[in-house]
Design a protein around this motif. Structure first.
Motif, short mmCIF file in Angstrom:
data_model
loop_
_atom_site.label_atom_id
_atom_site.label_comp_id
_atom_site.label_asym_id
_atom_site.label_seq_id
_atom_site.Cartn_x
_atom_site.Cartn_y
_atom_site.Cartn_z
N UNK A 255 15.35 -31.79 -18.60
CA UNK A 255 14.36 -31.65 -19.68
C UNK A 255 12.94 -31.86 -19.17
N UNK A 256 12.74 -32.77 -18.26
CA UNK A 256 11.38 -33.01 -17.74
C UNK A 256 10.89 -31.79 -16.96
N UNK B 265 7.60 -29.56 -18.05
CA UNK B 265 6.47 -29.29 -17.15
C UNK B 265 6.18 -27.79 -17.04
N UNK B 266 7.21 -26.96 -17.24
CA UNK B 266 7.02 -25.51 -17.16
C UNK B 266 6.55 -24.95 -18.49
N UNK B 267 7.17 -25.39 -19.58
CA UNK B 267 6.96 -24.77 -20.89
C UNK B 267 6.14 -25.58 -21.88
N UNK B 268 6.02 -26.87 -21.67
CA UNK B 268 5.43 -27.76 -22.66
C UNK B 268 6.55 -28.38 -23.48
N UNK C 167 8.93 -16.54 -19.42
CA UNK C 167 10.09 -16.11 -18.63
C UNK C 167 9.71 -16.03 -17.15
N UNK C 168 8.52 -15.53 -16.85
CA UNK C 168 8.06 -15.44 -15.46
C UNK C 168 7.93 -16.83 -14.85
N UNK C 169 7.39 -17.78 -15.60
CA UNK C 169 7.25 -19.15 -15.10
C UNK C 169 8.63 -19.75 -14.80
N UNK C 170 9.58 -19.54 -15.71
CA UNK C 170 10.93 -20.05 -15.49
C UNK C 170 11.56 -19.38 -14.27
N UNK C 171 11.45 -18.06 -14.21
CA UNK C 171 12.03 -17.28 -13.13
C UNK C 171 11.51 -17.78 -11.78
N UNK C 172 10.22 -18.03 -11.71
CA UNK C 172 9.61 -18.51 -10.48
C UNK C 172 10.12 -19.89 -10.06
N UNK C 173 10.65 -20.64 -11.02
CA UNK C 173 11.22 -21.97 -10.73
C UNK C 173 12.75 -21.90 -10.61
#
Length: 66
Positions: A40-41, A45-48, A21-27
Motif C-alpha cells: 500500500x505504501x 507513493x505512485x498514485x496518492x 497507468x503509465x506510472x504504475x507500468x514504469x514501477x
C-alpha cells in the motif's frame, strides 16, 4: 482509454487513467493482480493515498468477478 494496448487492464481499474497507468507500468505494476499484491505504501507513493485505496479495492473486485 487513451492508453497503449498493453495498459488496458490497468485503465479499467477505477481511478486509473492513462497517466496513472503509465506510472504504475514504469514501477512494474502491470495488471490488476499486481495492484492487489502491491504494498500500500508503494501504491500511495505512485498514485496518492485516495486513489491508491480506490485502485486496490477496484482491482480486487475485478479479480473476484472472474
Amino acid at each position: 482509454y487513451g492508453a497503449p494496448l498493453e495498459m488496458i487492464d490497468l485503465v479499467r481499474v477505477p481511478g486509473i487513467g492513462a497517466a496513472r497507468a503509465k506510472k504504475l507500468w514504469d514501477q512494474n505494476i502491470q495488471s490488476p493482480e499486481d495492484i492487489v499484491k502491491a504494498n500500500m505504501s508503494t501504491l500511495k507513493s505512485i498514485l496518492g493515498a485516495n486513489i491508491a485505496s480506490k485502485a486496490k479495492i477496484g482491482a480486487a473486485k475485478m479479480m473476484s468477478a472472474f
